[in-house]
Design a protein around this motif. Structure first.
Motif, PDB file in Angstrom:
ATOM      1  N   LEU A  89      24.719  20.902  75.329  1.00 43.60           N
ATOM      2  CA  LEU A  89      23.869  20.334  74.283  1.00 43.60           C
ATOM      3  C   LEU A  89      24.480  20.460  72.894  1.00 43.60           C
ATOM      4  O   LEU A  89      23.907  19.951  71.924  1.00 43.60           O
ATOM      5  CB  LEU A  89      22.492  21.003  74.313  1.00 43.60           C
ATOM      6  CG  LEU A  89      21.731  20.887  75.639  1.00 43.60           C
ATOM      7  CD1 LEU A  89      20.382  21.582  75.530  1.00 43.60           C
ATOM      8  CD2 LEU A  89      21.542  19.433  76.050  1.00 43.60           C
ATOM      9  N   ARG A  90      25.631  21.094  72.794  1.00 45.35           N
ATOM     10  CA  ARG A  90      26.275  21.191  71.490  1.00 45.35           C
ATOM     11  C   ARG A  90      26.788  19.843  71.003  1.00 45.35           C
ATOM     12  O   ARG A  90      27.182  19.710  69.836  1.00 45.35           O
ATOM     13  CB  ARG A  90      27.412  22.226  71.541  1.00 45.35           C
ATOM     14  CG  ARG A  90      26.900  23.654  71.450  1.00 45.35           C
ATOM     15  CD  ARG A  90      27.976  24.674  71.668  1.00 45.35           C
ATOM     16  NE  ARG A  90      28.452  24.683  73.050  1.00 45.35           N
ATOM     17  CZ  ARG A  90      29.214  25.642  73.565  1.00 45.35           C
ATOM     18  NH1 ARG A  90      29.569  26.669  72.820  1.00 45.35           N
ATOM     19  NH2 ARG A  90      29.606  25.588  74.819  1.00 45.35           N
ATOM     20  N   LEU A 126      24.906  17.550  70.352  1.00 46.16           N
ATOM     21  CA  LEU A 126      23.884  17.141  69.389  1.00 46.16           C
ATOM     22  C   LEU A 126      24.073  17.793  68.020  1.00 46.16           C
ATOM     23  O   LEU A 126      23.374  17.437  67.067  1.00 46.16           O
ATOM     24  CB  LEU A 126      22.492  17.473  69.926  1.00 46.16           C
ATOM     25  CG  LEU A 126      22.103  16.735  71.213  1.00 46.16           C
ATOM     26  CD1 LEU A 126      20.742  17.210  71.706  1.00 46.16           C
ATOM     27  CD2 LEU A 126      22.093  15.225  70.997  1.00 46.16           C
ATOM     28  N   THR A 127      24.999  18.745  67.921  1.00 42.09           N
ATOM     29  CA  THR A 127      25.277  19.348  66.622  1.00 42.09           C
ATOM     30  C   THR A 127      26.198  18.474  65.784  1.00 42.09           C
ATOM     31  O   THR A 127      26.431  18.765  64.610  1.00 42.09           O
ATOM     32  CB  THR A 127      25.913  20.744  66.789  1.00 42.09           C
ATOM     33  OG1 THR A 127      27.184  20.611  67.444  1.00 42.09           O
ATOM     34  CG2 THR A 127      25.007  21.660  67.605  1.00 42.09           C
ATOM     35  N   HIS A 128      26.729  17.414  66.380  1.00 39.09           N
ATOM     36  CA  HIS A 128      27.604  16.481  65.670  1.00 39.09           C
ATOM     37  C   HIS A 128      26.752  15.308  65.177  1.00 39.09           C
ATOM     38  O   HIS A 128      26.237  14.516  65.974  1.00 39.09           O
ATOM     39  CB  HIS A 128      28.738  16.004  66.576  1.00 39.09           C
ATOM     40  CG  HIS A 128      29.641  17.110  67.015  1.00 39.09           C
ATOM     41  ND1 HIS A 128      30.785  17.464  66.327  1.00 39.09           N
ATOM     42  CD2 HIS A 128      29.553  17.967  68.065  1.00 39.09           C
ATOM     43  CE1 HIS A 128      31.360  18.487  66.934  1.00 39.09           C
ATOM     44  NE2 HIS A 128      30.639  18.810  67.984  1.00 39.09           N
ATOM     45  N   ARG A 129      26.591  15.211  63.881  1.00 39.11           N
ATOM     46  CA  ARG A 129      25.644  14.272  63.279  1.00 39.11           C
ATOM     47  C   ARG A 129      25.917  12.824  63.684  1.00 39.11           C
ATOM     48  O   ARG A 129      24.987  12.086  64.038  1.00 39.11           O
ATOM     49  CB  ARG A 129      25.698  14.405  61.756  1.00 39.11           C
ATOM     50  CG  ARG A 129      24.798  13.434  61.002  1.00 39.11           C
ATOM     51  CD  ARG A 129      24.890  13.663  59.494  1.00 39.11           C
ATOM     52  NE  ARG A 129      24.070  12.714  58.749  1.00 39.11           N
ATOM     53  CZ  ARG A 129      24.491  11.509  58.388  1.00 39.11           C
ATOM     54  NH1 ARG A 129      25.733  11.122  58.693  1.00 39.11           N
ATOM     55  NH2 ARG A 129      23.684  10.695  57.705  1.00 39.11           N
ATOM     56  N   TYR A 185      27.438  11.627  66.306  1.00 43.69           N
ATOM     57  CA  TYR A 185      27.101  11.400  67.712  1.00 43.69           C
ATOM     58  C   TYR A 185      25.591  11.281  67.888  1.00 43.69           C
ATOM     59  O   TYR A 185      25.112  10.390  68.611  1.00 43.69           O
ATOM     60  CB  TYR A 185      27.632  12.545  68.583  1.00 43.69           C
ATOM     61  CG  TYR A 185      27.189  12.437  70.021  1.00 43.69           C
ATOM     62  CD1 TYR A 185      27.867  11.618  70.914  1.00 43.69           C
ATOM     63  CD2 TYR A 185      26.063  13.137  70.472  1.00 43.69           C
ATOM     64  CE1 TYR A 185      27.445  11.491  72.235  1.00 43.69           C
ATOM     65  CE2 TYR A 185      25.643  13.012  71.789  1.00 43.69           C
ATOM     66  CZ  TYR A 185      26.335  12.202  72.654  1.00 43.69           C
ATOM     67  OH  TYR A 185      25.901  12.075  73.959  1.00 43.69           O
ATOM     68  N   THR A 186      24.826  12.138  67.238  1.00 45.56           N
ATOM     69  CA  THR A 186      23.371  12.108  67.375  1.00 45.56           C
ATOM     70  C   THR A 186      22.789  10.806  66.841  1.00 45.56           C
ATOM     71  O   THR A 186      21.901  10.208  67.456  1.00 45.56           O
ATOM     72  CB  THR A 186      22.742  13.309  66.647  1.00 45.56           C
ATOM     73  OG1 THR A 186      23.302  14.521  67.167  1.00 45.56           O
ATOM     74  CG2 THR A 186      21.246  13.344  66.839  1.00 45.56           C
ATOM     75  N   LEU A 226      23.621   8.133  69.292  1.00 48.12           N
ATOM     76  CA  LEU A 226      22.769   8.278  70.474  1.00 48.12           C
ATOM     77  C   LEU A 226      21.403   7.637  70.224  1.00 48.12           C
ATOM     78  O   LEU A 226      20.889   6.887  71.071  1.00 48.12           O
ATOM     79  CB  LEU A 226      22.605   9.765  70.795  1.00 48.12           C
ATOM     80  CG  LEU A 226      22.002  10.149  72.130  1.00 48.12           C
ATOM     81  CD1 LEU A 226      22.961   9.843  73.268  1.00 48.12           C
ATOM     82  CD2 LEU A 226      21.642  11.631  72.148  1.00 48.12           C
ATOM     83  N   LEU A 227      20.827   7.899  69.055  1.00 51.16           N
ATOM     84  CA  LEU A 227      19.526   7.340  68.717  1.00 51.16           C
ATOM     85  C   LEU A 227      19.588   5.823  68.589  1.00 51.16           C
ATOM     86  O   LEU A 227      18.732   5.099  69.120  1.00 51.16           O
ATOM     87  CB  LEU A 227      19.031   7.959  67.409  1.00 51.16           C
ATOM     88  CG  LEU A 227      17.709   7.419  66.843  1.00 51.16           C
ATOM     89  CD1 LEU A 227      16.569   7.656  67.827  1.00 51.16           C
ATOM     90  CD2 LEU A 227      17.405   8.078  65.502  1.00 51.16           C
ATOM     91  N   GLY A 282      29.210  14.268  76.401  1.00 47.81           N
ATOM     92  CA  GLY A 282      28.685  13.212  75.542  1.00 47.81           C
ATOM     93  C   GLY A 282      28.434  11.931  76.313  1.00 47.81           C
ATOM     94  O   GLY A 282      27.403  11.267  76.129  1.00 47.81           O
ATOM     95  N   MET A 340      25.291  12.401  78.456  1.00 46.81           N
ATOM     96  CA  MET A 340      24.029  12.304  77.728  1.00 46.81           C
ATOM     97  C   MET A 340      23.733  10.863  77.325  1.00 46.81           C
ATOM     98  O   MET A 340      22.572  10.413  77.369  1.00 46.81           O
ATOM     99  CB  MET A 340      24.069  13.205  76.491  1.00 46.81           C
ATOM    100  CG  MET A 340      22.728  13.286  75.779  1.00 46.81           C
ATOM    101  SD  MET A 340      22.659  14.601  74.537  1.00 46.81           S
ATOM    102  CE  MET A 340      22.683  16.052  75.586  1.00 46.81           C
TER     103      MET A 340
END
Length: 497
Positions: free
Chosen positions: A282-283, A285-288, A290-291, A294-295, A417, A420
Motif C-alpha cells: 500500500l505504500r 499510495l504515498t506517491h501523490r 500515482y494516487t 489512480l483516482l 502499482g 492496484m
C-alpha cells in the motif's frame, strides 16, 4: 518479477552487495517496442477480446441453455468477480515468479478455460469455464504493465504505452462486432473455438521467444491476505452488481461485508509491510502522482463502462438495430482510440501529460453530455461522431495517466502499482455499471407507472443515466488539473521493505 534488490540502477549494488547486471532495456535505448512487450501485447489482445466477445451471445445462450437473462448476465458478473479477487494477488505473484513462468501460467489457465467453455454441456460448466478464463486474464494485464515499466526507458514509455493502448482498446471494440458476425453463421461455441487455436499459437511462440525480466524474489504467500482480498474485493463487486437486479437490502449487506473485509486486508498489509512480504504494498499510495492517476483512471473508467453498457441498449432497444449492426457502429470509436494510441504516446514523450489529459477530460464530459440528447430519430452519424469523440478523449487520457502514475513509483513497486490499478478498474466497472443501470431502470419504471410507453420510458431512463455519467466525468477534469506534466520521481527503492 522484479524486486528492489534486482531493479537497481545501472552499476548499483543489490541489498546484498552484489552488482546487478544491466538489462538490455536499460543498457541502451531501443529503437522500437521491445520484443518481450510485443508478445505480451499479442497475448493480452486475445484475452481482452475474449472479455467482450460474449456480449452479443447472451440471447442465444438463453435459448440454447434454457436460462434466464439474469443467469446469463452471470457470465459477465463472474468474470468481473474473479478479476477483482485475483488481481490483488498478482503484485505478490509477479515479484516471485519469472516473466516466462508468469506468462505460461496465465495463458495456460486461459487456454484451459477457453477449451472448457467451447465444450461446456451446461450453463454451470460454462460459468466455471469463464471463471477459469478470468483467472488467466487477471494476471496478463498487470504482467504487461509491470514488464513495460521495467524494460522501457522513461523517455520511450509514452510511445510504447501508446502501442499497448492500440491493442488494449481495439480488442474490446472488436469483440462485439466479431461475435455478431460469428453468431450470424454459427453457434456461440464458435466464439471459443476461434479464439482457442490463435491463443494456443501465441502462447507457444511467445513462451519460446520471451526472455525473463529481472529476477524473482522467493517468499511465502500470506493466505489470510488472499482470503480477505477475495472476500473483500469480490464481495464489493458482487454487491454492486446486484443493484442492477432491483434489490437493495442484499447488495447493501454485501457491500458492507466487502468493505469490512477490505479494511481487514488493509490492516494486514500495513502489518506485513514491516516484515517485507505484503500481498499488495500500500505504500504505492504515498506517491501523490500515482494516487491522483489512480483516482482519475477509476472515474474515467467508470464513465467509459457506463457508456459502453448504455449505448448498445439505446441502439438495440430504442433504435431497433441488430447486435451486428450495433457492433459495427461502435467499432470505429474503438479503432480510432487504438490508432491514436501511438500518436498520443509520442506527444506525451515530447510535451508531457497535461496537454493531453486536460483536453481529453473535457472531451469526455462533452461527449457524455452529447449522449444525454439522443432521441428516437437522432441521426446515426451524430451518434457515431459522439462515440468517436468519447473514444478519442479516453485515448488522450488513459495513456498519459497510466504512464504518469506508474512512472512515479520506484521500480520495486511497479507490480504492486499495476495490481492496484487493475483491482480498482474492476471495482470502478462494477460501480459504474450498477449506478447507470439502477438510474436507468428506476427512471424508466417510474415513467411506465404514469402511463408512458415502454420505449419512450426507456429512452428517458437512458438519458438520465447519461446525465449521471456526464456529472461524474466532471471529476475527471478536476483531477486532471492537479496532475503534473511529468512523473514526480521517487528518491529510489526503499531498502528493508
Amino acid at each position: 518479477m522484479t524486486s528492489p534488490a534486482t531493479t537497481a540502477p545501472t552499476g548499483s549494488t543489490t541489498s546484498t552487495g552484489s552488482t546487478t547486471s544491466t538489462t538490455p532495456a536499460r543498457a541502451a535505448r531501443p529503437t522500437g517496442t521491445p520484443p518481450v512487450i510485443r508478445w505480451l501485447v499479442l497475448a493480452t489482445f486475445i484475452v481482452i477480446l475474449n472479455e467482450t466477445i460474449m456480449i452479443n451471445a447472451i440471447p442465444r445462450l438463453m435459448t440454447d441453455l434454457a436460462i434466464t437473462a439474469t443467469a446469463a448476465q452471470w457470465l459477465s458478473t463472474a468474470f468481473m468477480l474473479t478479476m477483482a479477487a485475483v488481481i490483488p494477488v498478482t503484485g505478490w505473484f509477479l515479484q516471485r515468479f519469472a516473466t516466462r513462468t508468469a506468462y505460461l501460467t496465465a495463458m495456460a489457465t486461459f487456454l484451459v478455460g477457453t477449451a472448457l467453455a467451447a465444450a461446456a454441456p451446461t450453463f454451470e460448466v460454462l460459468l466455471g469455464a469463464r471463471i477459469v478464463q478470468a483467472g488467466g486474464t487477471a494476471v496478463m494485464i498487470p504482467l504487461l504493465m509491470t514488464t513495460l515499466m521495467t524494460v522501457v526507458p522513461e523517455s520511450d514509455r509514452g510511445r510504447v504505452m501508446g502501442n499497448v493502448t492500440l491493442a488494449m482498446s481495439v480488442a474490446p471494440a472488436m469483440g462485439p462486432a466479431v461475435s455478431g458476425v460469428v453468431l450470424q453463421v454459427g453457434s456461440w461455441r464458435l466464439l471459443f473455438l476461434l479464439v482457442l487455436p490463435i491463443a494456443a499459437a501465441i502462447t507457444w511462440v511467445g513462451f519460446r521467444r520471451l526472455e525473463n525480466v529481472g529476477e524473482p524474489r522467493p517468499g511465502d504467500v500470506d493466505w489470510f491476505s488472499v482470503v480477505v482480498a477475495a472476500l473483500g474485493f469480490g464481495g464489493l463487486v458482487y454487491g454492486l452488481s446486484r443493484f442492477s437486479e432491483g434489490e437493495v437490502a442484499t447488495p447493501v449487506a454485501l457491500i458492507v461485508a466487502g468493505l469490512g473485509a477490505i479494511a481487514a486486508f488493509v490492516l494486514r498489509q500495513r502489518s506485513l509491510q514491516r516484515t517485507g512480504s505484503p500481498l499488495m504494498d500500500l505504500r504505492v499510495l504515498t506517491h501523490r502522482t500515482y494516487t491522483l492517476a489512480l483516482l482519475l483512471m477509476a472515474v474515467a473508467f467508470m464513465s467509459m463502462l457506463g457508456a459502453m453498457i448504455l449505448l448498445p441498449l439505446y441502439l438495440q432497444e430504442v433504435r431497433g438495430l441488430s447486435p451486428l449492426q450495433t457492433g459495427l457502429l461502435v467499432m470505429p470509436g474503438g479503432i480510432a482510440m487504438g490508432l491514436l494510441g501511438p500518436s498520443v504516446g509520442r506527444v506525451f514523450d515530447r510535451l508531457g501529460g497535461r496537454v493531453l489529459v486536460v483536453p481529453g477530460a473535457v472531451g469526455i464530459v462533452v461527449a457524455l453530455a452529447g449522449l444525454t440528447q439522443v432521441g428516437a430519430a437522432t441521426p446515426y452519424a451524430l451518434v457515431l461522431g459522439i462515440h468517436v469523440l468519447l473514444s478519442v478523449s479516453l485515448a488522450a487520457v488513459f495513456t498519459p495517466v497510466f504512464t504518469l502514475g506508474l512512472g512515479a513509483l520506484p521500480a520495486h513497486l511497479y507490480s504492486h502499482g499495476s495490481s492496484m490499478l487493475g483491482t480498482l478498474q474492476q471495482v470502478a466497472a462494477a460501480f459504474g455499471t450498477a449506478l447507470v443501470i439502477t438510474v436507468m431502470t428506476t427512471r424508466a419504471a417510474g415513467l411506465v407507472e404514469t402511463g408512458t410507453g415502454q420505449v419512450a420510458a426507456l429512452l428517458e431512463g437512458l438519458r438520465s443515466a447519461f446525465w449521471v455519467g456526464a456529472a461524474i466525468s466532471l471529476l475527471v477534469v478536476v483531477v486532471a488539473l492537479f496532475l503534473p506534466n511529468r512523473a514526480e520521481h521517487s528518491d529510489g527503492p526503499v531498502t528493508g521493505h
